[in-house]
Motif scaffolding. Sequence first.
Motif, PDB file in Angstrom:
ATOM      1  N   LEU A 108       0.829  -1.204   0.000  1.00  0.00           N
ATOM      2  CA  LEU A 108       0.000   0.000   0.000  1.00  0.00           C
ATOM      3  C   LEU A 108       0.869   1.261   0.000  1.00  0.00           C
ATOM      4  CD1 LEU A 108      -2.881   0.953  -0.021  1.00  0.00           C
ATOM      5  CD2 LEU A 108      -2.968   0.736   2.458  1.00  0.00           C
ATOM      6  N   GLU A 109       1.917   1.272   0.795  1.00  0.00           N
ATOM      7  CA  GLU A 109       2.812   2.441   0.824  1.00  0.00           C
ATOM      8  C   GLU A 109       3.423   2.704  -0.553  1.00  0.00           C
ATOM      9  OE1 GLU A 109       5.591   1.524   3.946  1.00  0.00           O
ATOM     10  OE2 GLU A 109       4.190   2.142   5.519  1.00  0.00           O
ATOM     11  N   THR A 110       3.869   1.626  -1.196  1.00  0.00           N
ATOM     12  CA  THR A 110       4.491   1.803  -2.508  1.00  0.00           C
ATOM     13  C   THR A 110       3.478   2.316  -3.521  1.00  0.00           C
ATOM     14  OG1 THR A 110       5.969  -0.020  -1.968  1.00  0.00           O
ATOM     15  CG2 THR A 110       5.907   0.669  -4.264  1.00  0.00           C
ATOM     16  N   ARG A 111       2.251   1.778  -3.476  1.00  0.00           N
ATOM     17  CA  ARG A 111       1.235   2.210  -4.439  1.00  0.00           C
ATOM     18  C   ARG A 111       0.867   3.677  -4.246  1.00  0.00           C
ATOM     19  NH1 ARG A 111      -3.874   0.313  -4.628  1.00  0.00           N
ATOM     20  NH2 ARG A 111      -3.763  -0.919  -2.715  1.00  0.00           N
ATOM     21  N   VAL A 112       0.712   4.093  -2.997  1.00  0.00           N
ATOM     22  CA  VAL A 112       0.338   5.489  -2.744  1.00  0.00           C
ATOM     23  C   VAL A 112       1.456   6.416  -3.214  1.00  0.00           C
ATOM     24  CG1 VAL A 112      -0.165   7.206  -0.977  1.00  0.00           C
ATOM     25  CG2 VAL A 112      -1.151   4.934  -0.789  1.00  0.00           C
ATOM     26  N   GLU A 113       2.686   6.044  -2.913  1.00  0.00           N
ATOM     27  CA  GLU A 113       3.783   6.925  -3.296  1.00  0.00           C
ATOM     28  C   GLU A 113       3.936   7.006  -4.810  1.00  0.00           C
ATOM     29  OE1 GLU A 113       8.114   7.753  -1.682  1.00  0.00           O
ATOM     30  OE2 GLU A 113       6.965   6.402  -0.403  1.00  0.00           O
ATOM     31  N   SER A 114       3.682   5.885  -5.475  1.00  0.00           N
ATOM     32  CA  SER A 114       3.729   5.874  -6.929  1.00  0.00           C
ATOM     33  C   SER A 114       2.650   6.802  -7.496  1.00  0.00           C
ATOM     34  CB  SER A 114       3.530   4.432  -7.404  1.00  0.00           C
ATOM     35  OG  SER A 114       3.522   4.386  -8.794  1.00  0.00           O
ATOM     36  N   THR A 115       1.471   6.820  -6.861  1.00  0.00           N
ATOM     37  CA  THR A 115       0.420   7.752  -7.290  1.00  0.00           C
ATOM     38  C   THR A 115       0.919   9.192  -7.156  1.00  0.00           C
ATOM     39  OG1 THR A 115      -1.288   6.196  -6.558  1.00  0.00           O
ATOM     40  CG2 THR A 115      -1.983   8.473  -6.919  1.00  0.00           C
ATOM     41  N   PHE A 116       1.558   9.506  -6.032  1.00  0.00           N
ATOM     42  CA  PHE A 116       2.106  10.862  -5.857  1.00  0.00           C
ATOM     43  C   PHE A 116       3.131  11.199  -6.946  1.00  0.00           C
ATOM     44  CE2 PHE A 116       0.336  11.079  -1.546  1.00  0.00           C
ATOM     45  CZ  PHE A 116       0.074  12.431  -1.425  1.00  0.00           C
ATOM     46  N   ASN A 117       3.995  10.230  -7.273  1.00  0.00           N
ATOM     47  CA  ASN A 117       5.047  10.507  -8.257  1.00  0.00           C
ATOM     48  C   ASN A 117       4.483  10.722  -9.659  1.00  0.00           C
ATOM     49  OD1 ASN A 117       7.058  10.423  -6.374  1.00  0.00           O
ATOM     50  ND2 ASN A 117       7.709   8.340  -6.839  1.00  0.00           N
ATOM     51  N   ASN A 118       3.365  10.077  -9.962  1.00  0.00           N
ATOM     52  CA  ASN A 118       2.842  10.153 -11.325  1.00  0.00           C
ATOM     53  C   ASN A 118       1.699  11.132 -11.507  1.00  0.00           C
ATOM     54  OD1 ASN A 118       4.390   8.148 -12.931  1.00  0.00           O
ATOM     55  ND2 ASN A 118       3.762   6.831 -11.245  1.00  0.00           N
ATOM     56  N   PHE A 119       1.010  11.464 -10.418  1.00  0.00           N
ATOM     57  CA  PHE A 119      -0.159  12.344 -10.525  1.00  0.00           C
ATOM     58  C   PHE A 119       0.269  13.780 -10.841  1.00  0.00           C
ATOM     59  CE2 PHE A 119      -3.485  15.138  -9.038  1.00  0.00           C
ATOM     60  CZ  PHE A 119      -4.641  14.503  -9.458  1.00  0.00           C
ATOM     61  N   ARG A 120      -0.466  14.419 -11.745  1.00  0.00           N
ATOM     62  CA  ARG A 120      -0.298  15.858 -11.968  1.00  0.00           C
ATOM     63  C   ARG A 120      -1.683  16.476 -11.944  1.00  0.00           C
ATOM     64  NH1 ARG A 120       4.033  14.107 -11.173  1.00  0.00           N
ATOM     65  NH2 ARG A 120       5.979  14.375 -12.342  1.00  0.00           N
ATOM     66  N   GLY A 121      -1.847  17.582 -11.218  1.00  0.00           N
ATOM     67  CA  GLY A 121      -3.139  18.266 -11.180  1.00  0.00           C
ATOM     68  C   GLY A 121      -3.463  18.871 -12.539  1.00  0.00           C
TER      69      GLY A 121
END
Length: 535
Positions: A108-121
């Motif tokens: 879960l930690e890895t998935r959330v952080e990956s979302t942060f790294n790839n997400f752009r507003g």
Amino acid sequence: MADPPSLSPTQLVADLEAHLRPLEVELAEAWWESNTNSSTAADQRRTAAELARREFLADPHRFAAVRAARDAVSATDDPLLRRQLDVLHDNFVPHQVPADLRRALVELETRVESTFNNFRGEIDGRRVDDNAIAEILRTSDDAADRRAAWEASKQIGPEVADRIRELARLRNQAAQALGARDHFALALATGELDEDRLFATLDDVDRATAAPFADWKHGVDERLATRFGCPVEDLRPWHYDDPFFQTPPAEGGVAIDHFFTDADLEALTVRTYDGLGLDVRAVLAHSDLYARDGKSQHAFCIDIDRAGDVRVLCNIEPSERWMDTMLHEFGHAIYDRECDRTLPWLVRGAAHALTTEGIAMLMGRLPRDPSWLRDVAGIAAPDVDAIADALVDAQRAALLVFARWVLVMTNFERRLYADPDADLDGLWWDLVERHQLLHRPDDRRAPDWAAKIHLAAAPVYYQNYLYGELFASQLDATLRARAGGLVDRDAAGALLRDDVFAPGASLRWDALVERATGEPLSAAHLARALVSDAR
Ligand SMILES: [Zn+2]
């Protein structure tokens, strides 16, 4: 593995180091890769490395052996051996949890952080990165544009909020299995921090900053209201340049971005540390400093092997903020580089997160130091003299604003773990209004708290920034008294190397602070700086 009880404490430490060291190096390499070249493969490598390390640290037999050895070795007879056993103990404790829970946490930690790294507003359907959002909030006079940018900075919130609540539940489950109240309590205890003392310090900081912050903000609000042509009561969070109001808006600081428009931030970083007799070139050579897709938008320093391979990640733009960040991250880096490499591997590194943050913050303050601007950045003396008073005010404002922000984060995080199912959206804005004196956006119901990456990726870490500021202020006073200051002073660099960096974690952080500054860590020097610098 060998039967642990058959090993002497010295052999046990050597055996554990031999196993742990390659696991830590692989994790650091994988972590670097996932933050610089985000991909499914990189995430998988990182998850595997994280799991391998945690599985090792979860071994109940090894943990029992560490506890037995720790009881058998006194701190007076063999302080270094005992210290390594203490470090091992605190490393093992949080991982004494069932395998399925451990795996669920890592994934879960890895998935959330990956979302942060790839997400752009997005603004009007256009993807924007954090630097683009910051640019609008720094320069636009149009309230609607600012609001759109601010909202874009919060769009990650709903993407990750449920998963962060779930992370908090899982972390609590693990902590409670070990008899702790919750993850917040366990993380402090295994991080050598006392919860009562932490909240007493937060109260001290609250008391020392409440009135000067309110005064300062009152003046800023009047200037912002004039700039945006609205009454003060219509000001909302997007009128303050930083999306979280972690740093002062231009109206409350001093505009020095123009000093950096054509500056070579890498060269200035090298020059700053050269002036202290500290060489950061080897770190620069291994670093990843400019923005691109699929790369973390944040900034950090990582010691890959505790043998000299230290790297910094940044997303440099020619601005004061990135100058501050470069000097900050290279502060972490030089600490790692200058740690005595003959120390045992387990204690080779910063004494504590708060001591390395303290060094980083001390260095990050330099772009607002008149002597640094003149002597290092090469700004003409009359130009610096003309803003000397404003620089002092800006430094003070930066401290005030940051201290108030840490009160929000630390109090929020305690409440998050106390009840992950609480009305966190409302609680967040209650704390923001109380400590930062911001006005919450009208009719907004959104998990704005979840946009702060630390809650997911660096849990129960934020208090280290506040302690870091206290340590930085205390060290600053020591350097003034013993080396005449910091900028371009070999004696200051020597003091930092000998008394702070070299001992690594061979001393506990509180002993190190006392040895380096002559007194225990307290809010006194920070409070003094806030008063004496006031004009
Ligand atoms: Zn830092």
